[in-house]
Scaffold this motif. Structure first.
Motif, PDB file in Angstrom:
ATOM      1  N   ARG A 180       0.837  -1.206   0.000  1.00 34.97           N
ATOM      2  CA  ARG A 180       0.000   0.000   0.000  1.00 34.97           C
ATOM      3  C   ARG A 180       0.872   1.256   0.000  1.00 34.97           C
ATOM      4  O   ARG A 180       0.533   2.252  -0.631  1.00 34.97           O
ATOM      5  CB  ARG A 180      -0.940  -0.002   1.199  1.00 34.97           C
ATOM      6  CG  ARG A 180      -1.875   1.203   1.186  1.00 34.97           C
ATOM      7  CD  ARG A 180      -3.017   1.074   2.163  1.00 34.97           C
ATOM      8  NE  ARG A 180      -3.932   2.209   2.009  1.00 34.97           N
ATOM      9  CZ  ARG A 180      -5.075   2.339   2.667  1.00 34.97           C
ATOM     10  NH1 ARG A 180      -5.465   1.399   3.508  1.00 34.97           N
ATOM     11  NH2 ARG A 180      -5.840   3.402   2.488  1.00 34.97           N
ATOM     12  N   MET A 181       1.990   1.226   0.713  1.00 34.21           N
ATOM     13  CA  MET A 181       2.867   2.397   0.740  1.00 34.21           C
ATOM     14  C   MET A 181       3.468   2.657  -0.639  1.00 34.21           C
ATOM     15  O   MET A 181       3.608   3.814  -1.056  1.00 34.21           O
ATOM     16  CB  MET A 181       3.979   2.234   1.781  1.00 34.21           C
ATOM     17  CG  MET A 181       4.900   3.450   1.850  1.00 34.21           C
ATOM     18  SD  MET A 181       6.191   3.335   3.112  1.00 34.21           S
ATOM     19  CE  MET A 181       5.268   3.857   4.560  1.00 34.21           C
ATOM     20  N   GLU A 182       3.818   1.591  -1.349  1.00 34.43           N
ATOM     21  CA  GLU A 182       4.332   1.768  -2.706  1.00 34.43           C
ATOM     22  C   GLU A 182       3.271   2.449  -3.575  1.00 34.43           C
ATOM     23  O   GLU A 182       3.562   3.377  -4.334  1.00 34.43           O
ATOM     24  CB  GLU A 182       4.732   0.430  -3.317  1.00 34.43           C
ATOM     25  CG  GLU A 182       5.326   0.564  -4.714  1.00 34.43           C
ATOM     26  CD  GLU A 182       5.593  -0.771  -5.380  1.00 34.43           C
ATOM     27  OE1 GLU A 182       6.659  -0.937  -5.989  1.00 34.43           O
ATOM     28  OE2 GLU A 182       4.707  -1.652  -5.303  1.00 34.43           O
ATOM     29  N   GLY A 439      10.227   2.497  -6.292  1.00 33.03           N
ATOM     30  CA  GLY A 439      10.858   1.483  -5.444  1.00 33.03           C
ATOM     31  C   GLY A 439      11.991   2.038  -4.615  1.00 33.03           C
ATOM     32  O   GLY A 439      12.110   1.747  -3.411  1.00 33.03           O
ATOM     33  N   ARG A 440      12.836   2.846  -5.221  1.00 35.55           N
ATOM     34  CA  ARG A 440      13.960   3.429  -4.481  1.00 35.55           C
ATOM     35  C   ARG A 440      13.466   4.446  -3.453  1.00 35.55           C
ATOM     36  O   ARG A 440      14.087   4.637  -2.406  1.00 35.55           O
ATOM     37  CB  ARG A 440      14.971   4.049  -5.440  1.00 35.55           C
ATOM     38  CG  ARG A 440      15.713   3.011  -6.257  1.00 35.55           C
ATOM     39  CD  ARG A 440      16.946   3.570  -6.929  1.00 35.55           C
ATOM     40  NE  ARG A 440      17.649   2.526  -7.675  1.00 35.55           N
ATOM     41  CZ  ARG A 440      18.872   2.663  -8.175  1.00 35.55           C
ATOM     42  NH1 ARG A 440      19.531   3.795  -8.014  1.00 35.55           N
ATOM     43  NH2 ARG A 440      19.437   1.677  -8.836  1.00 35.55           N
ATOM     44  N   THR A 441      12.361   5.126  -3.783  1.00 36.97           N
ATOM     45  CA  THR A 441      11.786   6.047  -2.801  1.00 36.97           C
ATOM     46  C   THR A 441      11.253   5.269  -1.600  1.00 36.97           C
ATOM     47  O   THR A 441      11.421   5.685  -0.444  1.00 36.97           O
ATOM     48  CB  THR A 441      10.659   6.877  -3.433  1.00 36.97           C
ATOM     49  OG1 THR A 441      11.124   7.493  -4.640  1.00 36.97           O
ATOM     50  CG2 THR A 441      10.193   7.966  -2.473  1.00 36.97           C
ATOM     51  N   LEU A 442      10.634   4.127  -1.859  1.00 38.07           N
ATOM     52  CA  LEU A 442      10.172   3.260  -0.770  1.00 38.07           C
ATOM     53  C   LEU A 442      11.350   2.817   0.092  1.00 38.07           C
ATOM     54  O   LEU A 442      11.269   2.811   1.322  1.00 38.07           O
ATOM     55  CB  LEU A 442       9.447   2.046  -1.343  1.00 38.07           C
ATOM     56  CG  LEU A 442       8.911   1.034  -0.329  1.00 38.07           C
ATOM     57  CD1 LEU A 442       7.842   1.664   0.551  1.00 38.07           C
ATOM     58  CD2 LEU A 442       8.366  -0.203  -1.034  1.00 38.07           C
ATOM     59  N   VAL A 443      12.453   2.445  -0.550  1.00 40.00           N
ATOM     60  CA  VAL A 443      13.668   2.064   0.178  1.00 40.00           C
ATOM     61  C   VAL A 443      14.112   3.205   1.090  1.00 40.00           C
ATOM     62  O   VAL A 443      14.420   2.998   2.281  1.00 40.00           O
ATOM     63  CB  VAL A 443      14.799   1.704  -0.811  1.00 40.00           C
ATOM     64  CG1 VAL A 443      16.149   1.643  -0.086  1.00 40.00           C
ATOM     65  CG2 VAL A 443      14.509   0.388  -1.513  1.00 40.00           C
ATOM     66  N   ARG A 463       0.143   9.828   4.697  1.00 38.76           N
ATOM     67  CA  ARG A 463      -0.907   9.298   5.573  1.00 38.76           C
ATOM     68  C   ARG A 463      -2.309   9.394   4.972  1.00 38.76           C
ATOM     69  O   ARG A 463      -3.099   8.455   5.124  1.00 38.76           O
ATOM     70  CB  ARG A 463      -0.837   9.981   6.941  1.00 38.76           C
ATOM     71  CG  ARG A 463       0.429   9.570   7.698  1.00 38.76           C
ATOM     72  CD  ARG A 463       0.592  10.276   9.030  1.00 38.76           C
ATOM     73  NE  ARG A 463       1.887   9.916   9.629  1.00 38.76           N
ATOM     74  CZ  ARG A 463       2.352  10.393  10.777  1.00 38.76           C
ATOM     75  NH1 ARG A 463       1.604  11.257  11.462  1.00 38.76           N
ATOM     76  NH2 ARG A 463       3.535  10.015  11.223  1.00 38.76           N
ATOM     77  N   PRO A 464      -2.653  10.486   4.252  1.00 40.26           N
ATOM     78  CA  PRO A 464      -3.978  10.522   3.620  1.00 40.26           C
ATOM     79  C   PRO A 464      -4.173   9.422   2.585  1.00 40.26           C
ATOM     80  O   PRO A 464      -5.303   8.995   2.326  1.00 40.26           O
ATOM     81  CB  PRO A 464      -4.017  11.906   2.960  1.00 40.26           C
ATOM     82  CG  PRO A 464      -3.044  12.725   3.727  1.00 40.26           C
ATOM     83  CD  PRO A 464      -1.955  11.775   4.107  1.00 40.26           C
ATOM     84  N   TYR A 465      -3.064   8.961   1.979  1.00 40.81           N
ATOM     85  CA  TYR A 465      -3.126   7.898   0.970  1.00 40.81           C
ATOM     86  C   TYR A 465      -3.147   6.503   1.616  1.00 40.81           C
ATOM     87  O   TYR A 465      -3.337   5.513   0.924  1.00 40.81           O
ATOM     88  CB  TYR A 465      -1.922   7.983   0.024  1.00 40.81           C
ATOM     89  CG  TYR A 465      -1.872   9.252  -0.794  1.00 40.81           C
ATOM     90  CD1 TYR A 465      -2.505   9.322  -2.032  1.00 40.81           C
ATOM     91  CD2 TYR A 465      -1.189  10.367  -0.335  1.00 40.81           C
ATOM     92  CE1 TYR A 465      -2.452  10.482  -2.800  1.00 40.81           C
ATOM     93  CE2 TYR A 465      -1.132  11.527  -1.084  1.00 40.81           C
ATOM     94  CZ  TYR A 465      -1.764  11.582  -2.309  1.00 40.81           C
ATOM     95  OH  TYR A 465      -1.715  12.744  -3.061  1.00 40.81           O
ATOM     96  N   MET A 466      -2.921   6.463   2.929  1.00 38.45           N
ATOM     97  CA  MET A 466      -2.861   5.180   3.617  1.00 38.45           C
ATOM     98  C   MET A 466      -3.924   5.071   4.709  1.00 38.45           C
ATOM     99  O   MET A 466      -3.741   4.388   5.723  1.00 38.45           O
ATOM    100  CB  MET A 466      -1.462   4.958   4.205  1.00 38.45           C
ATOM    101  CG  MET A 466      -0.389   4.886   3.126  1.00 38.45           C
ATOM    102  SD  MET A 466       1.190   4.248   3.697  1.00 38.45           S
ATOM    103  CE  MET A 466       0.790   2.547   4.100  1.00 38.45           C
ATOM    104  N   GLY A 467      -5.033   5.770   4.495  1.00 35.92           N
ATOM    105  CA  GLY A 467      -6.147   5.676   5.436  1.00 35.92           C
ATOM    106  C   GLY A 467      -5.833   6.202   6.816  1.00 35.92           C
ATOM    107  O   GLY A 467      -6.420   5.748   7.803  1.00 35.92           O
ATOM    108  N   GLY A 468      -4.877   7.154   6.898  1.00 35.90           N
ATOM    109  CA  GLY A 468      -4.524   7.740   8.185  1.00 35.90           C
ATOM    110  C   GLY A 468      -3.507   6.944   8.980  1.00 35.90           C
ATOM    111  O   GLY A 468      -3.152   7.334  10.108  1.00 35.90           O
TER     112      GLY A 468
END
Length: 475
Positions: A180-182, A439-443, A463-468
């Motif tokens: 989900r974070m990706e 992917g590198r940003t996730l890293v 956080r708004p993109y991940m349901g808070g």
């Protein structure tokens, strides 16, 4: 491709520029001029012979009408000789043009004078830094952190083992909150670039023809870095298989072998080949191929979030652990189409700033590097790399590359614009950049936002993109 007339008129400038790329590469100018001379001679010989054929063909009828058989025979001999010359000169023209085109297609772009001289990354120049690296005691590697995080079903959220079993090395399956974070990162990047920076979002094809890759410069030089999605294997494999099958059936059936091989060759030459895109630069830039744009529409700015596929042919032994260098990864690409060099250099600063803004809002420390001649991509005239801080490696690693390409790609794609009605079309100038490699940003997020207990704090902007969700908790 390059303007052959410009090379003819100023060979020393091209020789010097290519030698800045790589010592000795400027010698290609002599070879270019040799093929060009042979091409022009063949064209002239063919045109002269066509003139002789046309003029004497008209006279043959007159000589026959006057019953002057000797003159008619002489003229017919001249026409026959001219036809032979036309045929020979035509073959020479085609051969010289093929050699010239192949040579020009394989040469890199000319670096701008302001690009520092250097043979590798050691020659790159730091432009500025943003942010202070956070002090983390004994920082863990993103792969260790990701594998230790468990999904709701109890599986590793950064699952290399399952990916390797189905696809081999340099693949990963993200699961649960990391997946989900990706997705959140990509959505955040797209929203920023489209809503605040004026880029038009595009959902482009992921499979492209040869012509698209020739247009942006990945072919022919970097074929080994690409994945071919053709539905058939290469011609040599087919031939070997056919030979074995036929010889087992009838060792003396040479005619059948030849017939089958000829049929296979024809099938393969006519097959519809596709390539998996190495980056969305390819389809986005090709949106303007074979077009004449109105100057009022420029600049054009495109962005896309796509999977990218690279064989990493030259990276054996590098970054074999983790997500830094994968065969398949996601990226948000930025592409701009502008009028000329002045506009292009201004756009390069703007584009790089758009990419930097992603890192600033994620509060990830980074630095901007001006690449030297030896470390710059083949299609670029000037390139900035953005490098993000990676705590576990105690260094900065590339996360974005923004390049100004001049008219290098436009000439290969025949992409032009017209300043005003009736004006002669001119080639556009193109730029491309990562905004960013997801992917590198996730890293970078995982490592810079890691906590002592192995959990990952979610950056505020995500956080708004991940349901808070505020923390991806360790199990």
């Amino acid at each position: 491709m390059f303007d052959i007339r410009a090379i003819r008129d100023n060979p020393d400038a091209f020789r010097a520029a290519w030698n800045r790329r790589k010592p000795g590469l400027g010698d290609s100018v002599d070879e270019i001029l040799r093929h060009d001379s042979a091409l022009r001679k063949a064209v002239t010989d063919k045109q002269d012979a066509e003139k002789v054929r046309n003029e004497n063909s008209k006279l043959i009828g007159r000589a026959k009408a006057e019953k002057n058989e000797d003159e008619a025979a002489r003229l017919m001999a001249l026409v026959a000789e001219a036809k032979s010359t036309i045929e020979t000169a035509g073959e020479q023209e085609a051969a010289a043009k093929a050699l010239l085109d192949d040579l020009l297609m394989g040469l890199p772009n000319l670096p701008l004078a302001e690009v520092p001289l250097g043979s590798d990354e050691e020659g790159n120049e730091e432009q500025h830094r943003w942010g202070e690296p956070k002090r983390i005691n004994n920082p863990k590697d993103h792969a260790d952190l990701g594998e230790a995080l468990k999904s709701d079903l109890g599986f590793s959220q950064m699952d290399f083992d399952s990916a390797v079993k189905m696809s081999g090395a340099r693949f990963v399956a993200l699961r649960g909150k990391l997946a989900r974070m990706e997705r959140a990162l990509a959505a955040f990047m797209l929203d920023l670039q489209t809503e605040e920076h004026g880029y038009e979002e595009v959902s482009p094809p992921l499979l492209v023809r040869d012509e698209a890759l020739f247009g942006t410069g990945q072919l022919p030089k970097f074929k080994e870095d690409l994945f071919n999605a053709s539905s058939v294997v290469d011609i040599d494999t087919w031939k070997r298989g056919a030979e074995i099958k036929l010889k087992v059936g009838n060792l003396n059936d040479v005619a059948s072998v030849s017939e089958v091989l000829s049929d296979i060759t024809e099938q393969l030459n006519n097959r519809d080949v596709r390539w998996l895109i190495p980056t969305a630069e390819v389809p986005l830039t090709n949106l303007v191929r074979e077009q004449i744009l109105d100057a009022s529409r420029l600049p054009l700015r495109f962005t896309a979030h796509t999977p990218c596929f690279r064989s990493e042919a030259g990276s054996a032994g590098r970054d074999t652990k983790g997500m830094i260098r994968l065969h398949q990864f996601n990226k948000v690409e930025l592409v701009s189409i502008v009028e000329n060099e002045e506009a292009g250099l201004a756009e390069l600063e703007r584009m790089t700033g758009c990419a930097e803004e992603v890192l600033k809002r994620l509060n990830l420390p980074f630095r901007r590097m001006l690449l030297c001649t030896g470390d710059m991509g083949a299609g670029a005239r000037k390139t900035y790399d953005l490098e993000v801080w990676i705590p576990s490696q105690n260094t900065y690693r590339e996360i974005s590359s923004c390049s100004y390409c001049g008219d290098f790609q436009a000439r290969r794609m025949d992409a032009r614009f017209r300043k005003e009605a009736g004006a002669k079309p001119e080639f556009v100038h193109t730029l491309n950049g990562s905004g960013l490699a997801v992917g590198r940003t996730l890293v970078a997020v995982i490592e810079n936002y890691q906590n002592e207990d192995g959990s990952i704090t979610v950056p505020d902007v995500l956080r708004p993109y991940m349901g808070g969700l505020e923390v991806i908790a360790a199990s």
